[in-house]
Scaffold this motif. Structure first.
Motif, PDB file in Angstrom:
ATOM      1  N   LEU A   1      -2.565   2.354  -4.695  1.00  0.00           N
ATOM      2  CA  LEU A   1      -2.046   3.319  -3.592  1.00  0.00           C
ATOM      3  C   LEU A   1      -2.807   3.418  -2.188  1.00  0.00           C
ATOM      4  O   LEU A   1      -2.015   3.446  -1.188  1.00  0.00           O
ATOM      5  N   ARG A   2      -3.814   3.172  -2.376  1.00  0.00           N
ATOM      6  CA  ARG A   2      -4.709   3.092  -1.147  1.00  0.00           C
ATOM      7  C   ARG A   2      -4.317   1.758  -0.165  1.00  0.00           C
ATOM      8  O   ARG A   2      -3.895   1.849   0.850  1.00  0.00           O
ATOM      9  N   ASP A   3      -4.188   0.703  -0.773  1.00  0.00           N
ATOM     10  CA  ASP A   3      -3.647  -0.504  -0.363  1.00  0.00           C
ATOM     11  C   ASP A   3      -2.213  -0.667   0.096  1.00  0.00           C
ATOM     12  O   ASP A   3      -1.865  -1.097   1.391  1.00  0.00           O
ATOM     13  N   ASP A   4      -1.528   0.140  -0.586  1.00  0.00           N
ATOM     14  CA  ASP A   4       0.035   0.641  -0.169  1.00  0.00           C
ATOM     15  C   ASP A   4      -0.075   1.209   1.073  1.00  0.00           C
ATOM     16  O   ASP A   4       0.591   1.089   1.898  1.00  0.00           O
ATOM     17  N   ALA A   5      -0.708   2.291   1.328  1.00  0.00           N
ATOM     18  CA  ALA A   5      -0.745   3.169   2.269  1.00  0.00           C
ATOM     19  C   ALA A   5      -1.260   2.382   3.503  1.00  0.00           C
ATOM     20  O   ALA A   5      -0.655   2.472   4.874  1.00  0.00           O
ATOM     21  N   LYS A   6      -2.099   1.706   3.337  1.00  0.00           N
ATOM     22  CA  LYS A   6      -2.713   0.904   4.298  1.00  0.00           C
ATOM     23  C   LYS A   6      -1.975  -0.259   5.167  1.00  0.00           C
ATOM     24  O   LYS A   6      -1.564  -0.338   6.021  1.00  0.00           O
ATOM     25  N   ARG A   7      -0.840  -0.808   3.778  1.00  0.00           N
ATOM     26  CA  ARG A   7      -0.063  -1.796   4.458  1.00  0.00           C
ATOM     27  C   ARG A   7       1.185  -1.035   5.331  1.00  0.00           C
ATOM     28  O   ARG A   7       1.277  -1.714   6.412  1.00  0.00           O
ATOM     29  N   VAL A   8       1.462   0.020   4.759  1.00  0.00           N
ATOM     30  CA  VAL A   8       2.513   0.779   5.672  1.00  0.00           C
ATOM     31  C   VAL A   8       1.860   1.183   6.961  1.00  0.00           C
ATOM     32  O   VAL A   8       2.537   0.919   8.174  1.00  0.00           O
ATOM     33  N   LEU A   9       0.665   1.516   7.078  1.00  0.00           N
ATOM     34  CA  LEU A   9      -0.028   1.880   8.266  1.00  0.00           C
ATOM     35  C   LEU A   9      -0.240   0.661   9.234  1.00  0.00           C
ATOM     36  O   LEU A   9       0.356   0.916  10.480  1.00  0.00           O
ATOM     37  N   ASP A  10      -0.793  -0.523   8.676  1.00  0.00           N
ATOM     38  CA  ASP A  10      -0.452  -1.586   9.549  1.00  0.00           C
ATOM     39  C   ASP A  10       0.613  -1.998  10.102  1.00  0.00           C
ATOM     40  O   ASP A  10       0.673  -2.720  10.968  1.00  0.00           O
ATOM     41  N   LYS A  11       1.765  -2.096   9.261  1.00  0.00           N
ATOM     42  CA  LYS A  11       3.008  -2.510   9.674  1.00  0.00           C
ATOM     43  C   LYS A  11       3.520  -1.507  10.803  1.00  0.00           C
ATOM     44  O   LYS A  11       4.248  -2.260  11.559  1.00  0.00           O
ATOM     45  N   ASN A  12       3.541  -0.403  10.796  1.00  0.00           N
ATOM     46  CA  ASN A  12       4.070   0.421  11.727  1.00  0.00           C
ATOM     47  C   ASN A  12       3.082   1.055  13.012  1.00  0.00           C
ATOM     48  O   ASN A  12       3.630   1.259  13.898  1.00  0.00           O
TER      49      ASN A  12
END
Length: 264
Positions: free
Chosen positions: A229-240
């Motif tokens: 879940l941490r990596d999912d949140a980071k992926r969305v953060l980095d994308k946007n």
């Protein structure tokens, strides 16, 4: 005995004079005259006198067009005279008594304005406090009133301004959720922090506060040792938000030097 009689007569006459001063000068006035006098007082900014005439009109002539207009004017007068609770009470009476009145769009707009700038906002002009740090109750009430206006009366003359205010309110309410999320995070209540941050993502799409909300989620999941879940949140953060500023500065925002509270 005669001096006593004269004294009693003088007291009675003095009492009569006092009662004369308490006589309502508007007694017997028609609804039309009361409204015209009230409208004149409103034009001159004499809120107390205007309120007196409008309240008399509402109580003496509760039916008809003048009574309806009196409630609209009374809400406005109380708002301008820094009596928001009385203004909101007048609006509530109007909405209950005349739900389909042609002036409903204005009353919704006025309701939004009244709660848009609550009394606590006055001090923030000095402290430069972010509005999102205040109790969001008034902001939510304002949002609901403006949103109802926009949905029910898309062609109203007040709708364009209401849309601009709603955009600000959405951003500010999202900021408030982020403030709460950060509060929980700093107190190690990571699940609560995630829930409040998630609200920003789901309920306030496209707001600037989403960047910080995603960062809080990323950090909270890391503290909870939930790597997926941490990596999912980071992926969305980095994308946007590529190269998000929060990776460098952390959660604390730079404070304004103009806020006297920061000097303490």
């Amino acid at each position: 005995m005669r001096p006593a009689v004269f004294l009693l007569a003088a007291i009675v006459l003095a009492g009569c004079g006092a009662f004369k001063g308490d006589v309502d000068k508007t007694a017997g006035w028609s609804a039309e005259r009361l409204y015209k006098e009230a409208h004149s007082e409103v034009s001159d900014g004499n809120w107390k006198e205007a309120r007196t005439h409008l309240e008399a009109l509402e109580s003496r002539y509760p039916f008809g067009g003048y009574a309806q207009q009196a409630l609209i004017e009374l809400a406005y007068v109380n708002w301008r005279d820094d009596e928001p609770e009385q203004a909101l009470a007048a609006i509530d009476r109007f909405q209950q008594q005349y739900p389909n009145h042609e002036g409903t769009d204005y009353m919704l707009y006025l309701k939004g304005l009244i709660t848009f700038t609550p009394p606590s906002a006055a001090f923030t002009k000095i402290t430069r406090q972010d509005p999102s740090e205040r109790d969001p109750k008034g902001l939510r009430e304002s949002y609901e009133a403006f949103n109802e206006l926009i949905k029910r009366y898309p062609d109203s003359r007040y709708t364009d301004d209401a849309k601009k205010r709603v955009a600000w309110l959405v951003s500010t309410l999202a900021d408030n959720e982020v403030h709460v999320a950060q509060y929980y995070y700093e107190r190690h209540a990571y699940l609560a922090a995630i829930n409040r941050a998630q609200t920003v993502i789901t309920d306030f799409q496209g707001v600037p506060a989403a960047e910080k909300a995603l960062y809080i989620m990323y950090m909270s999941y890391d503290k909870l040792n939930m790597p997926e879940l941490r990596d999912d949140a980071k992926r969305v953060l980095d994308k946007n938000f590529p190269n998000s500023k929060y990776y460098k500065q952390g959660l604390n925002e730079p404070k304004s030097a103009w806020n006297p509270m920061n000097w303490l």
